[in-house]
Enzyme design. Structure first.
Site, mmCIF file in Angstrom:
data_model
loop_
_atom_site.group_PDB
_atom_site.id
_atom_site.type_symbol
_atom_site.label_atom_id
_atom_site.label_comp_id
_atom_site.label_asym_id
_atom_site.label_seq_id
_atom_site.Cartn_x
_atom_site.Cartn_y
_atom_site.Cartn_z
ATOM 1 N N SER A 205 3.130 -0.260 -2.813
ATOM 2 C CA SER A 205 4.256 0.677 -2.715
ATOM 3 C C SER A 205 3.763 2.045 -2.250
ATOM 4 C CB SER A 205 4.959 0.811 -4.069
ATOM 5 O OG SER A 205 5.582 -0.396 -4.454
ATOM 6 N N ALA B 291 8.909 -1.893 -1.434
ATOM 7 C CA ALA B 291 8.298 -0.849 -2.262
ATOM 8 C C ALA B 291 9.189 -0.598 -3.469
ATOM 9 C CB ALA B 291 8.127 0.435 -1.461
ATOM 10 N N LYS B 292 8.572 -0.500 -4.633
ATOM 11 C CA LYS B 292 9.338 -0.209 -5.850
ATOM 12 C C LYS B 292 9.384 1.316 -5.984
ATOM 13 C CE LYS B 292 9.762 -1.931 -10.616
ATOM 14 N NZ LYS B 292 10.984 -2.737 -10.440
ATOM 15 N N CYS B 293 10.338 1.894 -5.290
ATOM 16 C CA CYS B 293 10.453 3.349 -5.180
ATOM 17 C C CYS B 293 11.733 3.824 -5.862
ATOM 18 C CB CYS B 293 10.463 3.747 -3.706
ATOM 19 S SG CYS B 293 10.719 5.510 -3.417
ATOM 20 N N TYR C 137 16.427 2.865 -5.929
ATOM 21 C CA TYR C 137 17.229 2.497 -7.094
ATOM 22 C C TYR C 137 18.533 3.281 -7.208
ATOM 23 C CZ TYR C 137 13.953 -0.911 -8.764
ATOM 24 O OH TYR C 137 13.186 -2.052 -8.870
#
Length: 250
Positions: A65, A159-161, A165
């Site tokens: 990420s 990507a866990k951004c 969210y």
């Protein structure tokens, strides 16, 4: 909502600090522009003590990420993995949720985050089932959201951004305000993508399927674990796109 009970320590920029001392400035860049990456891990009680589930895989994704968002992490993966285990020991909680996060810190304002320092923290707190124990026992009520999952032409879904969210939050609030427990988000092609904070599986005629990464989903660590379990059980499995109608008839 999760009522967070304060524990003893949080890991912040290389040190374990008291819970109430883990603070950031109101002009922290990532707070204004969503420029932060994070992970969500679980620590489970075992006969040999607390165990963090798939620690390495989570921090591999954390590093990926960072690469996608051109964020230079000040700590390597091994350091962060050790810091996570140190934090679990320091807090003495057998089961918990862990949240590593890296973000553009206090430095300069403006869209470009490259002139702000990258800060890293790891917090943990006690958190039960994601959709509640009742959801585990009886299932949940979900609705198809009017919000569309972004694709890689908009934001990088792999990507866990934090910025990604906002899309999830809108879908979640829409669902709960209408009396549902969770949302089902479609992609721009009208195919099922994922939930606000989870991947989706479909079972039909003995075949287990889940949307492919190309559908705009996050490659979930739990998703990968479920796929392994399905294969270990000898069940037929597919990564394939499916419509909401195909989900309704599962």
């Amino acid at each position: 909502m999760v009522g967070i009970r304060a524990l003893s320590k949080i890991w912040l920029n290389g040190r374990l600090v008291p819970w109430d001392d883990a603070r950031i400035h109101v002009l922290t860049h990532g707070l204004h522009y969503g420029y932060s990456i994070f992970e969500g891990l679980r620590c489970y009680a075992t006969a040999r003590g607390p165990a963090v589930f798939r620690l390495r895989e989570h921090f591999e994704r954390f590093g990926n990420s960072a690469k996608i968002y051109r964020m230079k992490l000040p700590f390597d993966r091994t350091t962060l993995e050790r810091a996570t285990l140190d934090l679990v020991r320091a807090n003495g909680v057998p089961e918990a949720y862990l949240r590593p996060i890296a973000y553009s810190g206090y430095g300069e304002m403006g869209i470009d985050p490259s002139k702000s320092p990258v800060e890293v923290a790891i917090a943990m707190w006690e958190w039960g089932a994601y959709l509640g124990d009742e959801g585990v026992r009886r299932g949940v009520r979900a609705t198809v959201s009017s919000w569309v999952r972004m694709d890689s032409r908009m934001l990088p879904p792999q990507a866990k951004c934090a910025a990604n969210y906002a899309n999830s939050a809108l879908a979640k609030m829409e669902a709960t305000s209408a009396g549902y427990d969770e949302a089902i988000i479609l992609n721009s092609a009208g195919m099922v993508a994922e939930g606000p904070g989870e991947n989706i599986f479909r079972v039909k005629n003995g075949i287990v399927s889940t949307p492919p990464a190309s559908s705009g989903i996050l490659r979930g660590i739990t998703r990968d674990s479920v796929i392994r379990f399905v294969r270990d059980e000898g069940l037929e499995f597919q990564r394939t796109d499916f419509t909401r109608e195909e989900l309704f008839t599962a």
